[in-house]
Scaffold this active site. Structure first.
Site, PDB file in Angstrom:
ATOM      1  N   GLY A 225     -28.761 -27.381  48.061  1.00  0.00           N
ATOM      2  CA  GLY A 225     -29.328 -26.553  49.126  1.00  0.00           C
ATOM      3  C   GLY A 225     -30.711 -27.036  49.500  1.00  0.00           C
ATOM      4  O   GLY A 225     -31.072 -28.195  49.267  1.00  0.00           O
ATOM      5  N   GLY A 226     -31.499 -26.126  50.058  1.00  0.00           N
ATOM      6  CA  GLY A 226     -32.822 -26.481  50.555  1.00  0.00           C
ATOM      7  C   GLY A 226     -33.878 -26.478  49.453  1.00  0.00           C
ATOM      8  O   GLY A 226     -33.697 -25.871  48.383  1.00  0.00           O
ATOM      9  N   GLY A 230     -34.409 -24.214  46.017  1.00  0.00           N
ATOM     10  CA  GLY A 230     -34.350 -25.058  44.819  1.00  0.00           C
ATOM     11  C   GLY A 230     -35.561 -24.849  43.923  1.00  0.00           C
ATOM     12  O   GLY A 230     -35.433 -24.714  42.704  1.00  0.00           O
ATOM     13  N   GLU A 245     -29.530 -30.896  44.155  1.00  0.00           N
ATOM     14  CA  GLU A 245     -29.171 -31.779  45.276  1.00  0.00           C
ATOM     15  C   GLU A 245     -29.817 -31.163  46.516  1.00  0.00           C
ATOM     16  O   GLU A 245     -29.328 -30.172  47.053  1.00  0.00           O
ATOM     17  CB  GLU A 245     -27.642 -31.823  45.436  1.00  0.00           C
ATOM     18  CG  GLU A 245     -26.902 -32.385  44.238  1.00  0.00           C
ATOM     19  CD  GLU A 245     -27.020 -33.898  44.118  1.00  0.00           C
ATOM     20  OE1 GLU A 245     -27.298 -34.557  45.140  1.00  0.00           O
ATOM     21  OE2 GLU A 245     -26.865 -34.413  42.998  1.00  0.00           O
ATOM     22  N   CYS A 279     -27.201 -33.490  54.768  1.00  0.00           N
ATOM     23  CA  CYS A 279     -28.344 -33.934  53.963  1.00  0.00           C
ATOM     24  C   CYS A 279     -28.603 -35.426  54.076  1.00  0.00           C
ATOM     25  O   CYS A 279     -29.697 -35.883  53.797  1.00  0.00           O
ATOM     26  CB  CYS A 279     -28.150 -33.527  52.508  1.00  0.00           C
ATOM     27  SG  CYS A 279     -26.656 -34.201  51.805  1.00  0.00           S
TER      28      CYS A 279
HETATM   29  P1  NAP Z   1     -30.194 -22.787  51.181  1.00  0.00           P
HETATM   30  O1  NAP Z   1     -30.655 -21.805  52.171  1.00  0.00           O
HETATM   31  O2  NAP Z   1     -31.155 -23.363  50.232  1.00  0.00           O
HETATM   32  O3  NAP Z   1     -28.971 -22.105  50.416  1.00  0.00           O
HETATM   33  C1  NAP Z   1     -28.191 -22.791  49.476  1.00  0.00           C
HETATM   34  C2  NAP Z   1     -27.572 -21.802  48.527  1.00  0.00           C
HETATM   35  O4  NAP Z   1     -28.592 -21.214  47.723  1.00  0.00           O
HETATM   36  C3  NAP Z   1     -26.875 -20.639  49.216  1.00  0.00           C
HETATM   37  O5  NAP Z   1     -25.717 -20.288  48.493  1.00  0.00           O
HETATM   38  C4  NAP Z   1     -27.919 -19.547  49.131  1.00  0.00           C
HETATM   39  O6  NAP Z   1     -27.394 -18.238  49.228  1.00  0.00           O
HETATM   40  C5  NAP Z   1     -28.468 -19.808  47.752  1.00  0.00           C
HETATM   41  N1  NAP Z   1     -29.772 -19.198  47.484  1.00  0.00           N
HETATM   42  C6  NAP Z   1     -30.783 -18.975  48.341  1.00  0.00           C
HETATM   43  N2  NAP Z   1     -31.827 -18.404  47.682  1.00  0.00           N
HETATM   44  C7  NAP Z   1     -31.448 -18.267  46.395  1.00  0.00           C
HETATM   45  C8  NAP Z   1     -32.071 -17.748  45.209  1.00  0.00           C
HETATM   46  N3  NAP Z   1     -33.302 -17.247  45.235  1.00  0.00           N
HETATM   47  N4  NAP Z   1     -31.384 -17.769  44.062  1.00  0.00           N
HETATM   48  C9  NAP Z   1     -30.135 -18.283  44.007  1.00  0.00           C
HETATM   49  N5  NAP Z   1     -29.489 -18.766  45.090  1.00  0.00           N
HETATM   50  C10 NAP Z   1     -30.136 -18.767  46.262  1.00  0.00           C
HETATM   51  O7  NAP Z   1     -29.507 -24.047  51.921  1.00  0.00           O
HETATM   52  P2  NAP Z   1     -28.498 -24.065  53.144  1.00  0.00           P
HETATM   53  O8  NAP Z   1     -29.238 -23.682  54.387  1.00  0.00           O
HETATM   54  O9  NAP Z   1     -27.226 -23.342  52.805  1.00  0.00           O
HETATM   55  O10 NAP Z   1     -28.166 -25.618  53.162  1.00  0.00           O
HETATM   56  C11 NAP Z   1     -28.983 -26.547  53.760  1.00  0.00           C
HETATM   57  C12 NAP Z   1     -29.783 -27.358  52.763  1.00  0.00           C
HETATM   58  O11 NAP Z   1     -28.921 -27.927  51.788  1.00  0.00           O
HETATM   59  C13 NAP Z   1     -30.461 -28.549  53.430  1.00  0.00           C
HETATM   60  O12 NAP Z   1     -31.775 -28.667  52.970  1.00  0.00           O
HETATM   61  C14 NAP Z   1     -29.620 -29.725  52.981  1.00  0.00           C
HETATM   62  O13 NAP Z   1     -30.279 -30.954  53.008  1.00  0.00           O
HETATM   63  C15 NAP Z   1     -29.236 -29.316  51.607  1.00  0.00           C
HETATM   64  N6  NAP Z   1     -28.060 -30.068  51.167  1.00  0.00           N
HETATM   65  C16 NAP Z   1     -28.217 -31.029  50.204  1.00  0.00           C
HETATM   66  C17 NAP Z   1     -27.109 -31.780  49.805  1.00  0.00           C
HETATM   67  C18 NAP Z   1     -27.214 -32.823  48.730  1.00  0.00           C
HETATM   68  O14 NAP Z   1     -26.184 -33.123  48.134  1.00  0.00           O
HETATM   69  N7  NAP Z   1     -28.371 -33.368  48.445  1.00  0.00           N
HETATM   70  C19 NAP Z   1     -25.857 -31.549  50.390  1.00  0.00           C
HETATM   71  C20 NAP Z   1     -25.769 -30.578  51.376  1.00  0.00           C
HETATM   72  C21 NAP Z   1     -26.860 -29.840  51.747  1.00  0.00           C
HETATM   73  P3  NAP Z   1     -27.399 -17.476  50.654  1.00  0.00           P
HETATM   74  O15 NAP Z   1     -26.462 -18.252  51.506  1.00  0.00           O
HETATM   75  O16 NAP Z   1     -26.934 -16.140  50.301  1.00  0.00           O
HETATM   76  O17 NAP Z   1     -28.810 -17.528  51.162  1.00  0.00           O
END
Ligand code: NAP
Length: 470
Positions: A225-226, A230, A245, A279
């Site tokens: 995730g973001g 993270g 990741e 990503c």
């Molecule tokens: P996100 O907002 O960080 O959310 C990712 C996951 O984390 C979601 O299931 C979210 O739940 C959960 N989450 C949020 N806050 C949390 C907390 N305090 N405790 C536990 N879990 C929590 O990311 P996104 O908008 O879904 O995805 C986009 C990001 O993912 C981008 O930065 C992208 O680059 C990255 N990404 C990285 C890779 C890689 O392999 N490197 C691959 C794909 C994506 P909610 O949905 O309920 O908020």
């Protein structure tokens, strides 16, 4: 759909609407899980761990293979689910289903290669009569937290190796795209996976995340995730393994001797695949000054041929962004950069969640579009005088997931390979290239650890030493 706790499909009075991001219509609902649901899932996962570590490897292999077959049988249904709850076009979604089947299949194959080795105890004086070895033991309960942009395959990348390695796993899918994860869980249960081994708890990360990641019974948090979430999770997790990741703003270098047509085609596709919500999507392109004008003209003209629209229309090249607020943010970043001196060559507008593919130039260093992750369909072109300048600018950010270079010159390619600070360097393709068995992950703020099934299996198991005193 209902959520899954230890083999039971659970309903709740509080639900969350799952929307089609193209028109905001409600396509389904899922339960709004609570901390109590997370605790219940962890209680059952403890039994799941005890069950799975005793399941012989050939049985784990046959469960994973059967799950892959069931996914194959539900191929189109899974693709439509991805393309309705998420942003991907149906063509992009079909590719993701194929990859997820591959991910689960490779997990089955890698299960038989979880090897240890013998230890030369007698190399230490006084240990002449010792013999022994280490093997890789499962670590216990794994929390798998996943993002919205690959709602099936990124769940498979955590669940497949976790099961193959003998662990129990609790998935917290992205709130906007929970259905693909639940359907993957259906396939695994239908394939004979004991229910205690896998839970999928739906609900808001900021409400149930803390209960999940801070519980000491969880032995690893595998997060994709973001960076913001993270970092928060890393602080909450305490003493446990962490896989991160995270994001990036990937650079591509195009040198004067590059195959121009190939470079344009790959970079346009890499910039706008999954609406740039990727990503490893192309965000910054450093082009040799001698070919800059030609590259720019071809790039803009190819971009302007892109057709945006409904994900389910077979002719759509690029679907909607995941939410309207994300579409607004992306346009705000474009406008802000223009006020800082950037030029918008095409795009820069939106209609609800449909953002036109956008190409920028003259991007100032301080602009968010230069130094942060846009996670949307916006790409910036930069003219550079040398390879050294391109590499230095590519590295001048806090991220380091993928980088790419187009050139026919081996020396230049190897210079880039040696000097780019990233997890992968792709030569003669855009940064948007990955196969599921390669080690995948980043340096700097792009993450910690590696996925790619064999590498995830290393993270999800630990060496256990056995020593006989003869
Ligand atoms: P996100 O907002 O960080 O959310 C990712 C996951 O984390 C979601 O299931 C979210 O739940 C959960 N989450 C949020 N806050 C949390 C907390 N305090 N405790 C536990 N879990 C929590 O990311 P996104 O908008 O879904 O995805 C986009 C990001 O993912 C981008 O930065 C992208 O680059 C990255 N990404 C990285 C890779 C890689 O392999 N490197 C691959 C794909 C994506 P909610 O949905 O309920 O908020």
């Amino acid at each position: 759909m209902k959520m899954l706790i230890g083999g039971q499909w659970i309903e709740k009075s509080q639900t969350i609407d799952v929307l089609n991001p193209f028109d905001g219509s409600v396509i389904d609902t899922v339960p709004a899980g609570t901390a109590e649901d997370v605790h219940a899932a962890i209680d059952i996962a403890q039994k799941g761990y005890e069950i799975n570590r005793d399941i012989p490897i050939h049985k784990r292999i046959s469960i994973l293979k059967k799950a892959a077959d069931l996914m194959q049988a539900r191929y189109e249904e899974l693709a439509v689910t991805i393309a309705t709850e998420g942003s991907k076009t149906i063509q992009e979604a079909r590719k993701e289903v194929g990859r997820a089947i591959n991910t689960i299949t490779i997990s089955a194959e890698e299960a038989r290669r979880i090897n240890g080795e013998t230890i030369p105890f007698d190399s230490a004086e006084g240990s002449e009569n010792r013999v022994g070895y280490y093997y890789r033991s499962p670590i216990g309960i794994i929390a798998a937290i996943t993002p919205f942009n690959d709602p099936l395959n990124l769940v498979a990348h955590k669940v497949g190796p976790a099961i193959a390695g003998g662990n129990a796993v609790i998935v917290k899918p992205a709130t906007v795209t929970p259905l693909s994860a639940l359907k993957l869980a259906e396939c695994l249960l239908d394939a004979g996976l004991p229910g205690e081994i896998l839970s999928v708890v739906t609900g808001y990360g900021n409400q149930i995340g803390e209960a999940l990641v801070s519980d000491p019974r969880i032995r690893m948090v595998s997060f994709t995730g973001g960076g913001e979430a993270g970092e928060r999770i890393t602080r909450l997790a305490g003493l446990k393994k962490i896989g991160m990741e995270l994001g990036s703003n990937s650079p591509v270098i195009v040198l004067g001797d590059a195959d121009m047509e190939k470079a344009v085609e790959s970079c346009v596709s890499g910039a706008f695949y999954a609406v740039g919500q990727n990503c490893i999507g192309v965000q910054r392109i450093y082009i040799n000054e001698k070919i800059y004008d030609d590259f720019r003209n071809r790039f803009v003209s190819r971009t302007q041929k892109y057709k945006t629209g409904s994900q389910l229309d077979e002719n759509t090249d690029m679907g909607p962004m995941i939410t309207e607020s994300e579409a607004i943010r992306v346009i705000d970043w474009v406008n802000e950069s223009v006020s800082q001196g950037a030029t918008c060559l095409t795009g820069g507008t939106r209609n609800y969640t449909l953002v036109q593919p956008t190409v920028m130039e003259n991007m100032p260093n301080a602009a968010k579009l230069n130094c942060q992750e846009v996670f949307g369909p916006v790409v910036s072109l930069y003219s550079v005088a040398s390879l050294e300048e391109a590499v230095q600018k590519s590295n001048a950010v806090n991220y380091g997931l993928h980088a790419a270079i187009f050139t026919k010159d081996l020396e230049n390619a190897f210079y880039a390979i040696r000097h780019l600070d990233v997890g992968s360097v792709i030569v003669n393709d855009s940064t948007d290239y990955r196969v599921d068995l390669m080690p995948f992950g980043g340096v700097k703020q792009s993450g910690l650890g590696r996925e790619g099934i064999r590498f995830a299996l290393q993270e999800m198991t630990e060496p256990k030493v056995v020593c006989f005193n003869l």
